[in-house]
Design an enzyme around this catalytic site. Structure first.
Site, short mmCIF file in Angstrom:
data_model
loop_
_atom_site.label_atom_id
_atom_site.label_comp_id
_atom_site.label_asym_id
_atom_site.label_seq_id
_atom_site.Cartn_x
_atom_site.Cartn_y
_atom_site.Cartn_z
N CYS A 125 47.17 44.28 40.29
CA CYS A 125 47.52 45.66 40.75
C CYS A 125 46.43 46.15 41.86
O CYS A 125 45.32 45.82 41.78
CB CYS A 125 47.51 46.54 39.44
SG CYS A 125 48.21 46.25 38.16
N ARG A 168 46.05 38.71 38.76
CA ARG A 168 44.33 38.96 38.65
C ARG A 168 43.83 37.98 37.70
O ARG A 168 42.61 37.49 38.13
CB ARG A 168 44.12 40.55 38.09
CG ARG A 168 42.70 40.63 38.11
CD ARG A 168 42.41 41.43 39.37
NE ARG A 168 40.85 41.58 39.43
CZ ARG A 168 40.36 41.71 40.52
NH1 ARG A 168 40.72 41.68 41.56
NH2 ARG A 168 38.81 41.85 40.36
N ASN A 196 45.82 41.70 27.95
CA ASN A 196 44.41 41.17 28.67
C ASN A 196 43.88 40.32 27.77
O ASN A 196 42.70 39.62 28.31
CB ASN A 196 43.59 42.45 28.86
CG ASN A 196 44.56 43.23 30.11
OD1 ASN A 196 45.21 42.55 30.73
ND2 ASN A 196 44.29 44.71 30.17
N ASP A 200 43.31 52.11 31.65
CA ASP A 200 44.84 51.71 31.74
C ASP A 200 45.79 52.67 30.96
O ASP A 200 46.86 52.54 30.98
CB ASP A 200 44.94 50.29 31.06
CG ASP A 200 44.22 49.20 31.85
OD1 ASP A 200 43.56 48.10 31.45
OD2 ASP A 200 43.81 49.55 33.10
N ARG A 241 39.00 45.43 44.80
CA ARG A 241 38.69 44.78 43.35
C ARG A 241 37.65 43.73 43.65
O ARG A 241 38.22 42.48 43.79
CB ARG A 241 40.06 44.42 42.83
CG ARG A 241 40.87 45.76 42.43
CD ARG A 241 42.12 45.31 41.67
NE ARG A 241 41.53 44.99 40.20
CZ ARG A 241 42.71 44.93 39.25
NH1 ARG A 241 43.93 44.97 39.84
NH2 ARG A 241 42.41 44.37 38.06
N PRO A 242 36.54 43.91 43.97
CA PRO A 242 35.52 42.69 44.23
C PRO A 242 35.19 41.84 43.04
O PRO A 242 35.75 42.20 41.78
CB PRO A 242 34.30 43.43 44.69
CG PRO A 242 34.04 44.75 43.90
CD PRO A 242 35.96 45.21 43.57
N ILE A 243 34.66 40.76 43.45
CA ILE A 243 34.44 39.67 42.52
C ILE A 243 32.86 39.18 42.43
O ILE A 243 32.63 38.20 41.94
CB ILE A 243 35.07 38.25 42.38
CG1 ILE A 243 35.17 37.58 43.60
CG2 ILE A 243 36.83 39.05 41.99
CD1 ILE A 243 35.74 36.30 43.50
N ASP A 244 32.14 40.03 43.13
CA ASP A 244 30.80 39.92 43.17
C ASP A 244 30.12 39.34 42.12
O ASP A 244 28.95 38.68 41.87
CB ASP A 244 30.19 40.74 44.19
CG ASP A 244 30.15 42.27 43.34
OD1 ASP A 244 31.41 42.73 43.05
OD2 ASP A 244 29.09 42.72 42.97
N GLN A 245 30.35 40.16 40.99
CA GLN A 245 29.70 39.86 39.78
C GLN A 245 29.90 38.72 39.00
O GLN A 245 29.15 37.99 38.13
CB GLN A 245 29.99 41.18 38.68
CG GLN A 245 29.30 42.51 39.18
CD GLN A 245 28.06 42.64 39.30
OE1 GLN A 245 27.13 42.23 38.59
NE2 GLN A 245 27.38 42.60 40.62
C1 EPZ Z 1 40.38 44.29 33.83
O1 EPZ Z 1 40.62 44.30 35.12
C2 EPZ Z 1 42.02 44.35 33.33
N1 EPZ Z 1 42.60 43.33 33.74
C3 EPZ Z 1 42.48 45.81 33.95
O2 EPZ Z 1 43.70 46.28 33.70
C4 EPZ Z 1 41.72 47.15 33.73
O3 EPZ Z 1 41.85 48.20 34.28
C5 EPZ Z 1 40.12 46.80 33.83
O4 EPZ Z 1 39.82 45.51 33.30
C6 EPZ Z 1 39.00 47.67 33.29
O5 EPZ Z 1 39.32 47.97 31.77
C7 EPZ Z 1 42.92 42.32 33.02
O6 EPZ Z 1 42.12 42.44 32.13
C8 EPZ Z 1 43.71 41.34 33.64
P1 EPZ Z 1 36.77 45.21 35.74
P2 EPZ Z 1 39.09 43.66 35.81
O7 EPZ Z 1 36.17 43.84 36.46
O8 EPZ Z 1 38.28 42.81 35.03
C9 EPZ Z 1 34.11 46.73 39.66
C10 EPZ Z 1 45.99 46.45 33.39
O9 EPZ Z 1 46.48 47.59 33.46
N2 EPZ Z 1 33.79 45.48 39.73
O10 EPZ Z 1 36.32 45.69 34.54
O11 EPZ Z 1 39.28 43.44 37.28
C11 EPZ Z 1 35.52 46.96 39.76
O12 EPZ Z 1 35.86 47.31 41.27
C12 EPZ Z 1 44.74 45.81 34.11
O13 EPZ Z 1 46.00 45.69 32.29
C13 EPZ Z 1 32.86 44.85 40.71
O14 EPZ Z 1 32.36 45.96 41.38
O15 EPZ Z 1 38.22 45.19 36.05
C14 EPZ Z 1 35.85 48.19 39.11
O16 EPZ Z 1 35.37 49.27 39.47
C15 EPZ Z 1 44.83 46.65 35.39
N3 EPZ Z 1 32.32 43.79 40.96
C16 EPZ Z 1 34.95 48.06 37.87
O17 EPZ Z 1 33.98 47.04 38.22
C17 EPZ Z 1 33.10 42.66 40.18
O18 EPZ Z 1 32.60 41.62 40.30
C18 EPZ Z 1 35.61 47.45 36.74
O19 EPZ Z 1 36.24 46.38 36.96
C19 EPZ Z 1 33.94 43.11 39.35
C20 EPZ Z 1 34.34 44.28 38.84
#
Ligand code: EPZ
Length: 434
Positions: free
Chosen positions: A117, A93, A23, A306, A122-126
């Site tokens: 995965c 991702r 990551n 994870d 898995r939104p990207i609004d933030q």
């Molecule tokens: C990263 O995913 C990792 N992937 C994931 O690991 C890991 O599970 C996750 O961080 C949490 O640690 C990579 O680094 C490539 P988030 P990411 O944005 O960035 C919500 C693995 O196994 N959210 O921290 O997609 C989201 O839905 C992978 O190596 C929003 O609402 O995770 C979740 O509930 C799988 N809006 C929470 O935040 C957004 O714009 C955390 O998501 C972004 C996220």
């Protein structure tokens, strides 16, 4: 289709080396796009996600030279936007980190919505919120993302609504090249975020506060080349710690940062596993019974999401009933159905799993639902009586370098088997026309 065949029930003994952090790699490689010169990346994990990202940079005009296993030179002096990357960007991702680095390099970005995965929405609004604050217009339609900083990237004070690793990384990358100062509040604190900030600073960026909940960035005009060695992968290390906890034995795990493993080590100690820390290594030993525990996954420094499938699997062998609560993702228990095929007694309700322990799992054919779920199936196979066949290991090989080789070096009976894909055979049969 590739699969792993595991004959379980053998304790694990020996020493293994942890590879570079996936990551961190999947954030640093996209960030290299902003560097006007040659970057040498060391301790890069040899996994399919890093291969895909290096291919993407190549399709954008970067020169990529493989120097030795785990060491790559990337020169992004002459890069350009190209739609040719789309078939690859929609597979992973981390391709969305290209939004930040394309904006930093070109002032505009064009890529696809990310893959990755599948465990719930898995939104990207933030990410979008942060980019808009930096002066970027973002249009998402038909699975494509078009973004442009009409008047150039400009620093801003951003408060993320949710702790998000991806949004923290993406916005930090874009802020490096923004005019003026950016403050990002309520950010994630994972080790790979600190590693990315250290990489960018070593190339001339000015980032402060990575690893805390506020990151401050002073924009710069350009980034120069250099050499950077990635941190070791704490989730890979945690996965092998869980394997020893489940299968039993005694293993020394080299090339780790014990501080990054503290929450995992603490939980395993609660379960009756011996964990000893050294400078850049740990030893894990389990000879007696496993104790039940409760686990709640949280953003770093909490227990990592994870590691949730792996610890849930090991708790099937613990004495008593354990409760696991998933604090990050909406639906990260799909793999439980696979564990049930091996005799696991687990009830899932929403984000909570109740594990009836004290069971001996029995080998069965199971599938890897995603990267960490696949790793959990391998852990289950190592602990189970009899033979387990894990299908769809392509998911596992996205994030684990040479898992079969590393486990075999510990005495595990595991082999990788390539078999023709029956769907391809059927599709290639001659058709009777007319
Ligand atoms: C990263 O995913 C990792 N992937 C994931 O690991 C890991 O599970 C996750 O961080 C949490 O640690 C990579 O680094 C490539 P988030 P990411 O944005 O960035 C919500 C693995 O196994 N959210 O921290 O997609 C989201 O839905 C992978 O190596 C929003 O609402 O995770 C979740 O509930 C799988 N809006 C929470 O935040 C957004 O714009 C955390 O998501 C972004 C996220």
């Amino acid at each position: 289709m590739d699969k792993y065949v595991i004959n379980g029930g053998r304790k694990l003994y020996g020493t293994l080396e942890i590879s570079g952090a996936k990551n961190a790699a999947v954030a640093i490689i996209p960030a290299v796009l902003m560097v006007n010169g040659r970057c040498r990346l060391e301790n890069l994990p040899q996994i399919s996600d890093t291969d895909k990202l290096l291919q993407i940079l190549t399709l954008m005009g970067a020169k990529v030279d493989f120097i030795s296993p785990g060491t790559v030179d990337v020169d992004c002096s002459d890069v350009y936007l190209s739609d040719k990357i789309f078939p690859l960007t929609r597979q992973i991702r981390a391709s969305y980190y290209l939004i930040g680095s394309m904006l930093g390099r070109f002032g505009k970005a064009r890529t696809t919505m990310p893959g990755g995965c599948n465990f719930g929405v898995r939104p990207i609004d933030q990410h979008v919120k942060g980019m808009k604050a930096l002066g970027v217009s973002v249009n998402i339609a038909r699975g494509l993302i078009d973004a442009e900083a009409g008047n150039g990237l400009r620093g801003a004070h951003i408060y993320l609504d949710k702790v998000s690793v991806g949004a923290t990384i993406n916005v930090m990358i874009a802020a490096v090249m923004a005019k003026g100062r950016t403050v990002i509040e309520n950010v994630a604190r994972e080790p790979h975020i600190v590693d990315l900030a250290n990489f960018l600073n070593s190339m001339g960026a000015d980032i402060r506060g990575a690893g805390t909940d506020v990151i401050k960035v002073r924009g710069v005009e350009s980034l120069h080349g250099g050499t950077y060695s990635l941190i070791p992968d704490q989730i890979e290390a945690g996965t092998y710690m869980a394997a020893v906890a489940g299968a039993g034995g005694s293993v020394r795990i080299n090339n780790v940062i014990p501080r990054h493993l503290e929450c995992i080590s603490a939980k395993l100690r609660e379960m009756g596993v011996e964990v000893e820390e050294y400078g850049d290594a740990i030893t894990v030993r389990r000879e007696g019974p496993l104790e039940r525990v409760n686990v709640k996954t949280q953003p770093y420094p909490g227990f990592p999401t994870d590691m949730q499938p792996q610890i849930t699997t090991v708790l099937c062998m613990a004495q008593g009933t354990s409760i696991v609560t998933e604090g990050v993702w909406d639906n990260r228990y799909k793999y439980v159905n696979e564990l049930r095929k091996m005799g696991a007694e687990i009830q899932v309700s929403g984000k909570t799993a109740i594990i009836e322990g004290g069971r001996r799992l029995t080998g069965a054919p199971v599938a890897a639902c995603d990267l960490r779920a696949g790793a959990a199936m391998v852990v289950a196979g190592l602990c189970a009586e009899g033979t387990t066949v894990v299908e769809d290991v392509v998911f596992i090989e996205r994030g684990y370098e040479d898992m079969v080789g590393k486990l075999r070096s510990l005495g595990a009976d595991i082999i990788a088997v390539s078999e023709p894909d029956p769907r391809m055979e059927f599709a290639s049969r001659p058709r009777l026309i007319g």
